[in-house]
Design an enzyme around this catalytic site. Sequence first.
Site, PDB file in Angstrom:
ATOM      1  CB  SER A  63      -0.941   0.028   1.209  1.00 36.46           C
ATOM      2  OG  SER A  63      -2.030  -0.807   0.972  1.00 36.46           O
ATOM      3  CE  LYS A  66      -3.723   0.598  -1.287  1.00 37.83           C
ATOM      4  NZ  LYS A  66      -4.434   0.020  -0.129  1.00 37.83           N
ATOM      5  CE1 TYR A 188      -4.852  -1.125  -4.442  1.00 36.34           C
ATOM      6  CE2 TYR A 188      -5.220  -3.500  -4.523  1.00 36.34           C
ATOM      7  CZ  TYR A 188      -5.023  -2.344  -3.793  1.00 36.34           C
ATOM      8  OH  TYR A 188      -4.992  -2.403  -2.427  1.00 36.34           O
ATOM      9  CE1 TYR A 239      -4.245   1.227   4.739  1.00 31.56           C
ATOM     10  CE2 TYR A 239      -2.750   0.077   6.203  1.00 31.56           C
ATOM     11  CZ  TYR A 239      -3.093   0.512   4.954  1.00 31.56           C
ATOM     12  OH  TYR A 239      -2.274   0.227   3.907  1.00 31.56           O
ATOM     13  CB  VAL A 257       0.009  -5.884   4.207  1.00 34.11           C
ATOM     14  CG1 VAL A 257      -1.215  -5.279   4.854  1.00 34.11           C
ATOM     15  CG2 VAL A 257      -0.190  -6.122   2.723  1.00 34.11           C
TER      16      VAL A 257
HETATM   17  N1  GLN Z   1      -2.279  -5.174  -2.018  1.00 28.93           N
HETATM   18  C1  GLN Z   1      -2.785  -5.172  -0.667  1.00 28.93           C
HETATM   19  C2  GLN Z   1      -4.274  -5.373  -0.676  1.00 28.93           C
HETATM   20  O1  GLN Z   1      -4.925  -4.850  -1.529  1.00 28.93           O
HETATM   21  C3  GLN Z   1      -2.407  -3.872  -0.045  1.00 28.93           C
HETATM   22  C4  GLN Z   1      -2.924  -3.736   1.373  1.00 28.93           C
HETATM   23  C5  GLN Z   1      -1.981  -2.993   2.274  1.00 28.93           C
HETATM   24  O2  GLN Z   1      -0.785  -2.922   2.083  1.00 28.93           O
HETATM   25  N2  GLN Z   1      -2.535  -2.488   3.345  1.00 28.93           N
HETATM   26  O3  GLN Z   1      -4.844  -6.046   0.147  1.00 28.93           O
END
Ligand code: GLN
Length: 303
Positions: A63, A66, A188, A239, A257
């Site tokens: 993530s 993003k 994505y 988050y 993650v």
């Molecule tokens: N690619 C992961 C997902 O979509 C990214 C989530 C994350 O890093 N929080 O679940």
Amino acid sequence: MDMQALLDDIAEAVAPKLGEGRVADYIPGLGRVDAEQFGIAVAMADGGVYGSGDWRRPFSIQSISKVFSLALVLSSGGVRIWQRVFREPSGTPFNSLVQLEHENGIPRNPFINAGALVVTDQLQTMTGDAGGAVRDFLRRESENPTIGVNQTVADSEAAHGHRNSAMAHMLASYDNLDNPVETVLEHYFSHCAMEMSCQDLALAGRFLSRNGVGASGRQLLTPSQNKRINAVMLTCGTYDAAGEFAYRVGLPGKSGVGGGIIAVVPGRCTICVWSPALSLSGNSLAGVAALDEFTTRTGWSVF
Ligand code: GLN
């Protein structure tokens, strides 16, 4: 300040915490990493790069990507994104579906999965290759042309991507996707599965600490756009633990993650930490502890 000595000290201080928490295994391709690794890198706004531990070992950025997809959309004049995504903390897990229906297909912010799918969709419309645009941006800013996608991780996420797929279909049902669901998901997953080291990521995110000025000295974002990305990172980048992160670290930050986190000290530096074992909210436990140490010892925070 002796930055190298500070980073070595922090690596030593967090060593007892390594492996606490859980490596993300809902994407099986991610679950195979050694949980006890730790790296930290600092890219100073005015030049030098410092690091300690496994700071040159590539990991899955997930993530953290993003931030870069949002920066690309905004830098190309895509302000329409703010009609398609809100800018409020969600207070729910990054992959929650519940809020999306309640709020008629407008995701809470660009850093939860639903919001990031909309950003990827807009980048896809703007460039025709959202995954490639993020990759090229990361290569340029980190000056590392070898950065790329770990296809095993991308395929693994696609094979187990039922929640993201459900979210994308929900967005489409509210007319909040321009491109086919499959295309948006593919791009994505591709930008999430990019592999880079702490060094690469601290460099790639250095513009965030330099009022939007990138590696070549080019203005990538206006100072105002840059300020706003940092603001959304502070309020939404970790988050439903964003409050706790602001309390402990006091900096804009974005986690993934894969166990990485980038954090920005405006005007001074961009930091990247990495350690794969996560808290329940999906943030690296040792990574947050290291950033807590960093801002406590340096006094560098936005507060
Ligand atoms: N690619 C992961 C997902 O979509 C990214 C989530 C994350 O890093 N929080 O679940």
